[in-house]
Write an enzyme that holds these catalytic residues in place. Structure first.
Site, PDB file in Angstrom:
ATOM      1  N   TYR A 148      81.771 -44.482  44.748  1.00 41.43           N
ATOM      2  CA  TYR A 148      82.098 -44.829  43.375  1.00 41.43           C
ATOM      3  C   TYR A 148      82.823 -46.170  43.385  1.00 41.43           C
ATOM      4  O   TYR A 148      83.968 -46.261  43.799  1.00 41.43           O
ATOM      5  CB  TYR A 148      82.970 -43.734  42.767  1.00 41.43           C
ATOM      6  N   LYS A 198      77.629 -44.939  42.681  1.00 39.13           N
ATOM      7  CA  LYS A 198      77.882 -44.939  41.246  1.00 39.13           C
ATOM      8  C   LYS A 198      78.558 -46.264  40.933  1.00 39.13           C
ATOM      9  O   LYS A 198      79.685 -46.506  41.351  1.00 39.13           O
ATOM     10  CB  LYS A 198      78.772 -43.765  40.841  1.00 39.13           C
TER      11      LYS A 198
END
Length: 304
Positions: A144, A172
């Site tokens: 992330y 992500k």
């Protein structure tokens, strides 16, 4: 446990929502509410994946024990028909490893591991941190990248090195650098997911597999339709959905913190997830009035 919706080009599914954590009026976790919400997101909102215990799930204010119980509840509710990804990232490598191991024991299909925040490690520190977490379990990992909160980005060079790890499968992206992401996708097997609802369609256009969304709580079915349209070559229809959802995205993602507004939005569509925990504060009446108008403009049907 194998992911029920993952494929080689979308290992965590395509339309994922970063799920809020329902709380009771006294601030306790509502585990039955979490199961009801998970079923709604999968069965009615067409999400084929859920991220549990992420920032939208208010992970900074839930205990490790609560995180495990939330994860088990969601896996029990939808783990046979949706990929359940557990947030396991902190700014402490040892703690992140412990959370990853606990998530695997609780039945997660994958891990979301955020860039360590606040302590601003150098790139070598990021490399070692992510590698340690990926080494700790047999689960696939989604990195992330969110420098706006973490303070540091994951550079292209570091992503190239992380892509060599057999269990680091995806990113992500909440950095918003579509060119950098394109370079990484062109040179590695890392799969990208939009981590910014403002850029969902642009990310699809450069090769992202899907999204990890916040607005997917209330427009997950529309996001799934947009992905289906784009992948089938119907760019005109995908663009139409993108434009239809602009007021919804603006209302939830640009006015205050996302978990605050999406809990307010859920209440307006009849899926009450309760309050937020301090230091967050619930949406004001003024914010809710504006939210109601924008959701209606975006085509949502609200409860009275």
């Amino acid at each position: 446990m194998a992911s029920p919706t993952g494929t080689s080009d979308a290992p965590f599914g395509r339309t994922l929502t970063a799920m809020v954590t329902p709380f009771a009026s006294d601030g306790a976790v509502d585990y039955e509410g979490a199961q009801r919400l998970a079923a709604y997101l999968v069965d009615e909102q067409r999400n084929d994946g859920l991220v549990v215990n992420g920032t939208t799930g208010e992970s900074p204010t839930t205990s490790d024990e609560e995180k495990v119980r939330i994860l088990r509840a969601v896996v029990e509710a939808v783990g046979d028909r949706a990929t359940v990804v557990a947030g396991a990232g902190t700014n402490d490598t040892r703690h992140s490893v412990e959370l990853a191991e606990a998530a695997e024991r609780a039945g997660a299909h994958g891990l979301l591991v955020v860039t360590p925040y606040y302590n601003k490690p150098p790139q070598e520190g990021l490399l070692r941190h992510f590698t340690a977490v990926a080494d700790a379990t047999g689960l696939p990992v989604m990195l992330y990248d969110i420098p706006g909160r973490a303070g540091v980005p994951i550079t292209i060079e570091t992503l190239f090195r992380l892509a060599e790890h057999p269990r680091i499968a995806a990113v992500k992206d909440a950095k918003g650098d579509l060119f950098a992401g394109s370079q990484v996708m062109a040179s590695t097997d890392l799969v990208f997911y939009s981590g910014d609802d403002l850029l969902n369609l642009p990310w699809l256009s450069v090769g992202a597999a899907g999204y990890v969304s916040v607005v997917g709580h209330v427009v997950g079915a529309e996001l799934a339709s947009m992905a289906d349209a784009y992948r089938s070559g119907d760019v005109e229809n995908a663009l139409a959905v993108h434009r239809q959802l602009l007021p919804v995205v603006s209302a939830i993602m640009t006015r205050t913190q996302g978990a605050i507004m999406v809990k307010a939005a859920l209440k307006l569509v009849g899926q009450d997830a309760g309050c937020v925990r301090p230091p967050l504060v619930d949406a004001t009446e003024e914010q809710i009035t504006a939210l109601r108008e924008d959701l209606i403009t975006g085509g949502l049907k609200l409860v009275d």
